[in-house]
Enzyme design. Structure first.
Site, mmCIF file in Angstrom:
data_model
loop_
_atom_site.group_PDB
_atom_site.id
_atom_site.type_symbol
_atom_site.label_atom_id
_atom_site.label_comp_id
_atom_site.label_asym_id
_atom_site.label_seq_id
_atom_site.Cartn_x
_atom_site.Cartn_y
_atom_site.Cartn_z
ATOM 1 C CG ASP A 36 61.157 -75.991 22.353
ATOM 2 O OD1 ASP A 36 62.160 -75.268 22.508
ATOM 3 O OD2 ASP A 36 59.997 -75.586 22.548
ATOM 4 C CG ASP A 39 65.313 -72.182 22.874
ATOM 5 O OD1 ASP A 39 65.206 -71.762 21.710
ATOM 6 O OD2 ASP A 39 64.557 -71.832 23.791
ATOM 7 C CD GLU A 40 61.923 -73.144 18.549
ATOM 8 O OE1 GLU A 40 61.065 -74.023 18.290
ATOM 9 O OE2 GLU A 40 61.633 -71.958 18.760
#
Length: 400
Positions: free
Chosen positions: A29, A148-149
Site C-alpha cells: 500500500d 496505490d495498493e
C-alpha cells in the site's frame, strides 16, 4: 524446503524472516499516494498539510447550493465544488484529522491552512504503472485494488528468493529507488491479515504476521478496521458490545448469523484469522458504488439531493481509483420499512465525469417523487464497466 519451513515456523513471534508452510500473501500500500506524488513533483509542498481534492466553495455559495438543491437546477459551477471529496491527504494534514473520503468542506474546517491540489490522475496512473512493473518482476499473481495498493501471492516467487519478508523488503526498496515514494507492506498467510498488517506500521513500514500470531493479532485490533465491517456495521457491533477482535472471537457462529444474517459467517471466520480467498490477477470490477444509511427517515427533497451529491463524490472517487468506466448508473433506495428498490439508466457511451454521473442519479431520484415513505438508505453506483482507456465517453449535459 520442509526443513527450512520448520525452522522458520519455530522462530519467536516478531522475527522478520519466516516461511509459512502454505501460502504467502503480501499487501503493498503506497503511503498517501496522490499527495506524495504531488510533493515529489513540487518539493516546495514537502511537509505541508495538503489534500488532493477539489477546493470547497465559500459558505455563502454552499448556502446557495442548499437553496437550489432540488432537481437539476443548480448551476454547474456549484456542483463541482460542493461535491469535493478528499482523495488523498498528506501526513501533515492527517495530524489535523483530515482523512481520505472526507468532504472537502469538512477538511477545510479541520485545517484552515489546508492546501488543495486538483487531482492529476494521468500522473498517478503513470507512477502506478511503474510500481506494477516492479511487482511483475517477482510474481505474476498480482491483484490490484486501486492505483496505490495490491495483493501479491509470492508463494512461488519468480526470483527464487523464497522468503516472503525479503521479497516485500526488496519491493519496497525498489519502489523508493525507482519512484522516490514510500510504500508500506503487510505479509501474512492470507489476504485479510496481510491487509490489516500493511496499515500497522505506516508510513514506510513493514509488518509480518505468522500463522501462529494470526488470531492474537486480529484479537488486538478494533473491528472498525476490519475489511467488510463498514461504519454502520461497526456501530451495530458496538451496541452489541463487540468493539475489538477479541470481542468478536467470543461470539459463536449461530449468534453472529442471528444478528448479521449471511454476513455472520464472514465475521466469524475473520475473527479466527481465517480467509481462503485467492489472489486473483486482473480482478474484474462488476460495479463501483457508494451508499449511506441515515439515522432517521428522510423525505425532504433538498436534503436527499444534497446527500446524493455527497454519495456521488465518494463513488466517483472510487471509479477513478479503479480506472474503470461505465454505461449504467444505478440508484439504490431502502425505505423506512426496509423495502429495497433500484432504478437504473443505461447510456450509449460511458459516463464522462462526476457531474454527469450525479446528473443521472438526480434524475433517477426525481422519478421517485412524491415519495411513498421516508428513505433510510441511499446509494449510487456505476455498472456495465469497462477499462477507462476504452472508447471516448459521452459528453452528457445536465438536462437529461
Amino acid at each position: 524446503m520442509e526443513a527450512e519451513a520448520s525452522r522458520n515456523r519455530a522462530r519467536p513471534a516478531g522475527t522478520r524472516e519466516w516461511k509459512p508452510a502454505r501460502r504467502w500473501v503480501a499487501h503493498v500500500d503506497m503511503d498517501a499516494f496522490f499527495a506524495s506524488v504531488e510533493q515529489l513533483d513540487d518539493p516546495s509542498l514537502a511537509g505541508l498539510p495538503l489534500v488532493v481534492a477539489n477546493s470547497p466553495l465559500p459558505m455563502h455559495k454552499l448556502r446557495q447550493m442548499a437553496e437550489e438543491a432540488a432537481g437539476l437546477a443548480r448551476p454547474p459551477d456549484l456542483l463541482k465544488g460542493v461535491r469535493g471529496v478528499v482523495s488523498s491527504a498528506s501526513y501533515a494534514a492527517r495530524a489535523f484529522g483530515v482523512r481520505s473520503a472526507m468532504p472537502s468542506v469538512t477538511a477545510k474546517r479541520l485545517c484552515p491552512d489546508l492546501i488543495f491540489i486538483k487531482p492529476r490522475f494521468d500522473a498517478y496512473r503513470a507512477v502506478s504503472q511503474q510500481i506494477r512493473a516492479i511487482f511483475a518482476d517477482y510474481t505474476p499473481h498480482v491483484e490490484p485494488l486501486s492505483l496505490d495498493e495490491a495483493y501479491l501471492d509470492v508463494t512461488e516467487d519468480l526470483r527464487g528468493i523464497g522468503i516472503a519478508t525479503r521479497i516485500a523488503e526488496e519491493i519496497r526498496a525498489r519502489i523508493r529507488a525507482e519512484t522516490g515514494l514510500t510504500a508500506s507492506a503487510g505479509v501474512s498467510y492470507n489476504k485479510f491479515i496481510a491487509k490489516l498488517a500493511s496499515d500497522q506500521n505506516k508510513p514506510d513500514g513493514l509488518c509480518v504476521i505468522t500463522p501462529e500470531r494470526g488470531p492474537e493479532f486480529v484479537a488486538s485490533l478494533p473491528v472498525a478496521r476490519f475489511h467488510g465491517v463498514g461504519p454502520v456495521t461497526a456501530q451495530k457491533m458496538e451496541r452489541l458490545g463487540i468493539v475489538t477482535g477479541a470481542d468478536l472471537q467470543a461470539w459463536s457462529l449461530p449468534q453472529l448469523e442471528a444478528h448479521f444474517g449471511s454476513s455472520g459467517a464472514w465475521y466469524w471466520r475473520i475473527a479466527q484469522g481465517i480467509d481462503d480467498r485467492e489472489v486473483k490477477p486482473d480482478r474484474p470490477y462488476k460495479s463501483v458504488s457508494a451508499e449511506r444509511t441515515f439515522d432517521d427517515d428522510v423525505r425532504d427533497p433538498d436534503r436527499l439531493s444534497a446527500e446524493l451529491a455527497r454519495i456521488a463524490g465518494y463513488a466517483w472517487a472510487r471509479v477513478e481509483r479503479a480506472e474503470v468506466a461505465g454505461r449504467t448508473v444505478t440508484l439504490k433506495v431502502k425505505y423506512a420499512d426496509f423495502e429495497l428498490i433500484t432504478r437504473s439508466k443505461s447510456l450509449p457511451a460511458p459516463v464522462c465525469d462526476e457531474a454527469a454521473f450525479l446528473a443521472v442519479g438526480q434524475t433517477l431520484l426525481g422519478s421517485l417523487y412524491p415519495l411513498p415513505k421516508g428513505i433510510r438508505l441511499l446509494g449510487l453506483g456505476l455498472h456495465n464497466l469497462t477499462q477507462a482507456e476504452g472508447e471516448p465517453p459521452a459528453q452528457l449535459g445536465f438536462a437529461i
